[in-house]
Design an enzyme around this catalytic site. Sequence first.
Site, PDB file in Angstrom:
ATOM      1  N   ASP A  38      -8.125 -12.629 -18.094  1.00  0.00           N
ATOM      2  CA  ASP A  38      -7.217 -13.086 -19.036  1.00  0.00           C
ATOM      3  C   ASP A  38      -7.516 -12.909 -20.275  1.00  0.00           C
ATOM      4  O   ASP A  38      -6.720 -12.550 -21.310  1.00  0.00           O
ATOM      5  CB  ASP A  38      -6.492 -14.755 -18.834  1.00  0.00           C
ATOM      6  CG  ASP A  38      -6.119 -14.851 -17.388  1.00  0.00           C
ATOM      7  OD1 ASP A  38      -6.012 -13.926 -16.543  1.00  0.00           O
ATOM      8  OD2 ASP A  38      -6.336 -15.909 -16.940  1.00  0.00           O
ATOM      9  N   LEU A  84       8.328   6.479  13.124  1.00  0.00           N
ATOM     10  CA  LEU A  84       7.312   6.662  14.287  1.00  0.00           C
ATOM     11  C   LEU A  84       7.874   6.170  15.475  1.00  0.00           C
ATOM     12  O   LEU A  84       8.718   5.251  15.812  1.00  0.00           O
ATOM     13  CB  LEU A  84       6.075   5.736  13.965  1.00  0.00           C
ATOM     14  CG  LEU A  84       5.051   5.800  12.814  1.00  0.00           C
ATOM     15  CD1 LEU A  84       4.308   4.572  12.440  1.00  0.00           C
ATOM     16  CD2 LEU A  84       4.158   7.039  12.996  1.00  0.00           C
ATOM     17  N   LYS A 116       0.355  -2.160  12.009  1.00  0.00           N
ATOM     18  CA  LYS A 116       1.448  -1.458  11.465  1.00  0.00           C
ATOM     19  C   LYS A 116       2.030  -2.916  10.370  1.00  0.00           C
ATOM     20  O   LYS A 116       2.284  -3.972  11.164  1.00  0.00           O
ATOM     21  CB  LYS A 116       2.511  -1.422  12.770  1.00  0.00           C
ATOM     22  CG  LYS A 116       3.674  -0.903  12.321  1.00  0.00           C
ATOM     23  CD  LYS A 116       4.600  -0.437  13.292  1.00  0.00           C
ATOM     24  CE  LYS A 116       5.621   0.685  12.940  1.00  0.00           C
ATOM     25  NZ  LYS A 116       6.679  -0.097  12.167  1.00  0.00           N
ATOM     26  N   ARG A 137      12.209   3.866   1.075  1.00  0.00           N
ATOM     27  CA  ARG A 137      12.319   4.554   2.013  1.00  0.00           C
ATOM     28  C   ARG A 137      13.892   5.296   2.293  1.00  0.00           C
ATOM     29  O   ARG A 137      14.202   6.343   2.579  1.00  0.00           O
ATOM     30  CB  ARG A 137      11.912   4.277   3.432  1.00  0.00           C
ATOM     31  CG  ARG A 137      11.976   5.159   4.687  1.00  0.00           C
ATOM     32  CD  ARG A 137      11.242   4.619   5.834  1.00  0.00           C
ATOM     33  NE  ARG A 137      11.483   5.558   6.866  1.00  0.00           N
ATOM     34  CZ  ARG A 137      12.387   5.551   7.890  1.00  0.00           C
ATOM     35  NH1 ARG A 137      13.109   4.565   7.932  1.00  0.00           N
ATOM     36  NH2 ARG A 137      12.330   6.305   8.805  1.00  0.00           N
ATOM     37  N   GLU A 174       3.258   0.223   2.308  1.00  0.00           N
ATOM     38  CA  GLU A 174       4.006  -0.617   2.822  1.00  0.00           C
ATOM     39  C   GLU A 174       3.750  -1.910   1.717  1.00  0.00           C
ATOM     40  O   GLU A 174       2.640  -2.522   1.477  1.00  0.00           O
ATOM     41  CB  GLU A 174       3.326  -1.324   3.980  1.00  0.00           C
ATOM     42  CG  GLU A 174       4.541  -1.525   5.068  1.00  0.00           C
ATOM     43  CD  GLU A 174       5.563  -0.646   5.528  1.00  0.00           C
ATOM     44  OE1 GLU A 174       5.076   0.491   5.326  1.00  0.00           O
ATOM     45  OE2 GLU A 174       6.416  -0.898   6.304  1.00  0.00           O
ATOM     46  N   LYS A 315       3.547  -1.375  19.496  1.00  0.00           N
ATOM     47  CA  LYS A 315       4.076  -2.492  19.065  1.00  0.00           C
ATOM     48  C   LYS A 315       3.522  -3.879  19.681  1.00  0.00           C
ATOM     49  O   LYS A 315       3.110  -3.963  20.812  1.00  0.00           O
ATOM     50  CB  LYS A 315       5.487  -2.722  19.290  1.00  0.00           C
ATOM     51  CG  LYS A 315       6.238  -1.344  18.433  1.00  0.00           C
ATOM     52  CD  LYS A 315       6.229  -1.709  17.179  1.00  0.00           C
ATOM     53  CE  LYS A 315       7.376  -2.656  16.609  1.00  0.00           C
ATOM     54  NZ  LYS A 315       8.454  -2.338  16.114  1.00  0.00           N
ATOM     55  N   CYS A 409      16.612 -46.199  17.909  1.00  0.00           N
ATOM     56  CA  CYS A 409      15.511 -45.410  18.914  1.00  0.00           C
ATOM     57  C   CYS A 409      16.189 -45.030  20.123  1.00  0.00           C
ATOM     58  O   CYS A 409      16.720 -45.984  21.132  1.00  0.00           O
ATOM     59  CB  CYS A 409      14.247 -45.993  19.092  1.00  0.00           C
ATOM     60  SG  CYS A 409      13.275 -45.263  20.306  1.00  0.00           S
TER      61      CYS A 409
HETATM   62  S1  IVH Z   1       2.492   5.971   8.908  1.00  0.00           S
HETATM   63  C1  IVH Z   1       4.724   9.760   9.447  1.00  0.00           C
HETATM   64  N1  IVH Z   1       0.970   3.663   8.842  1.00  0.00           N
HETATM   65  O1  IVH Z   1       6.266   2.063   9.631  1.00  0.00           O
HETATM   66  C2  IVH Z   1       4.131   8.624   9.721  1.00  0.00           C
HETATM   67  N2  IVH Z   1       3.497   3.907   8.769  1.00  0.00           N
HETATM   68  O2  IVH Z   1       8.179   3.087  11.889  1.00  0.00           O
HETATM   69  C3  IVH Z   1       4.395   7.700   8.453  1.00  0.00           C
HETATM   70  N3  IVH Z   1       4.385   1.538   8.787  1.00  0.00           N
HETATM   71  O3  IVH Z   1       8.442   3.858   7.584  1.00  0.00           O
HETATM   72  C4  IVH Z   1       4.129   6.191   8.424  1.00  0.00           C
HETATM   73  N4  IVH Z   1       2.551   0.397   8.617  1.00  0.00           N
HETATM   74  O4  IVH Z   1       6.796   2.306   6.584  1.00  0.00           O
HETATM   75  C5  IVH Z   1       2.182   4.475   8.895  1.00  0.00           C
HETATM   76  N5  IVH Z   1      -0.190   1.849   8.925  1.00  0.00           N
HETATM   77  C6  IVH Z   1       0.852   2.443   8.917  1.00  0.00           C
HETATM   78  C7  IVH Z   1       2.019   1.575   8.810  1.00  0.00           C
HETATM   79  C8  IVH Z   1       3.413   2.429   8.854  1.00  0.00           C
HETATM   80  C9  IVH Z   1       3.755   0.280   8.841  1.00  0.00           C
HETATM   81  C10 IVH Z   1       5.824   1.515   8.456  1.00  0.00           C
HETATM   82  C11 IVH Z   1       6.266   2.920   7.640  1.00  0.00           C
HETATM   83  C12 IVH Z   1       7.285   3.660   8.388  1.00  0.00           C
HETATM   84  C13 IVH Z   1       7.474   2.972   9.695  1.00  0.00           C
HETATM   85  C14 IVH Z   1       7.602   3.910  10.879  1.00  0.00           C
END
Ligand code: IVH
Length: 675
Positions: A38, A84, A116, A137, A174, A315, A409
Amino acid sequence: MSNASSRARVKELRKLIDHHNYQYHVLDSPEIPDTEYDGLFKELLSIEDSHPELITPGSPTQRVGATPLEEFAKVKHDIPMLSLSNAFSDQEIQDFDRRVRDRVGGASIEYVAEPKMDGVAVSLLYEDGVLIRGATRGDGLTGEDVTHNVRTIGSVPLRLLGAGYPRVLEVRGEVYMTTQGFEALNVRQRQHDRKVFANPRNAAAGSLRQLDPRVTVERPLEIFFHSFGKVDDGELLQTHYDTLMRFRDWGLRVCPETRTAMGWQQCLEYYQDLLNRRGHLDYAVDGVVYKVNAIEQQRELGFISRAPRWAIAHKFPAEEELTKLLDISVQVGRTGTLTPVARLEPVSVGGVTVTNATLHNQDEVERKDVRVGDTVIVRRAGDVIPEIVAVVRSKRPKRTRRFKLPTKCPVCESDVVRREGEAAARCTGGLFCPAQRREAIRHFASRRAMDIEGLGDKLVEQLDEQGLVHDLADLYKLKLEDIAELEHMGRKSAANLIEALEASKDTTLARFLYALGIRDVGETTAQTLATYYGSLAGLMRANRDDLQRVPDVGPVVADNIYTFFREKHNQRVINKLKPVIGRLKQPRPNPTTKLGHTLPLSNKTFVLTGTLTSMSRDKAKAALQALGAKVVGSVSKKTDYVVAGADPGSKATKAMKLGVTTLDEDRFLDLIQDN
Ligand code: IVH
């Protein structure tokens, strides 16, 4: 400072700040304390203030723009931001791996496995290492320009560190909110009567889509980078993994859970491991992404429609689902707390069927405005009790009613009270209420209370189940034959229990009071009450004001005692306990205690803080109380003395501010010895 030396210092400061930012955000290993950081920041601000001509957009002071936008500009992605393909089973991952091997050949493929992230996808464009644009996006082809907002995120570098980056580099990642940050944000939102967010992703998305960056900067946003788009005038490395590691060198934050994995087997191991730790990560993850590591193989594999063939999202089971709220019932816990419980149309959440979810308390129901008939989002995370995240308002049927906890109660019909400032409403029929019965008996029998040997949890359970005891008093009516017939008992142990019950009657008023299990009446308070009143009858007659005159009894405890003895069900049980009460060893009322104000420190209020070397805090408290003083937890204008041991903290500071006398340990010891 001369112009030249200001310029030099500004340069130096920016370098230092960028470096420490990197240590803190990217490496997660700060080298200097926040205060020092700071200090550097303030110095830079002050030089820039006197030399505005030195300000550049890349300066760490320029994260937050001053004026809100009118609207978001559109950004066309030169290289589309793809999605994806999703997989939900191990089999689908094996199939994916086989398809990859079929195309590129080879026995085993090396993948990169990453969480993810459940956040908001963004693209950041760096030219000559300087952040020039941030975009969402959108639909993958066109997004929104959120440069003003991504700049406010501390872990987004405004300029790249080191060297060797391409002249044009579009990185993708992300934006997310940590679970902690999310919870803290919601607390603040609630305090200011502002919108509460349903989950960290919504909070992150809402924060990023703000026209005013001064709002965004207050939001605890973070970023992880996981891929790239456009690259001009420069090269990245041969594998995805090495590329991510280079990102890190340039100050771009990469998720520390990123690993390489050989073949589908290691991918699945990674998945299982991360799934097990999901609840302990400080960010929301909705699965795992596997990516073919070699960029050359990625090229060979190419794309199908909107998703790459070289990557797949595996997932996790969803933690949230929609369902209907059929009814709200009220449960009474073993300590008397009333909890509204949502009865749901059965729904499978994360592989487990959920039919009930807690609604916590009345405030929570009101805050979420949950009503019977509503469609609700149910969340079940790990082993956590399922809960209702939010109501889908658009699906609310006509004519619904707000929910109110009952005033009696639902189990025993005793009065329900809710103390000011407390979230929980409680049943006051502690001794009588079947919901609290087992707990009451267990406590009554415990060693420091009536000390009924052999009356353990299992036996209490059986006595209750067989309907042999309905309240504490029934314990003393138990017949040897009844007990002997219980499981694992027999005549011998039954006789022992009868004997133990008889022996327990030989006790003191203090123990008996403690055994009643009145809220907040522990052993010490029970002892004080016994000394002060000398008899149960005397105590039962006392009103709230009388009770507050007892050392160590404040308004809350006084209220608990008062309500307890006013509850007619409790009175009935105590009446039934007469044979025991008649035998209690009743100390004579203690005249000194009774005339509390004659004690040397009566009417004086003390606060203890810090560590004392000569005695524990409990001992010090007891010593003060013995002299009639009141010992409380926080400092106010009404405090007479603050006793400050070593490392006293904020209470001592507050005492100083309010002008309350502070005693160090020596002066404190003098005071108790003199008295
Ligand atoms: S790679 C072509 N890596 O998931 C591949 N995407 O369902 C590009 N996402 O819009 C994405 N974690 O924003 C990648 N470790 C990760 C991710 C990730 C989250 C999101 C991403 C994308 C979406 C696709």
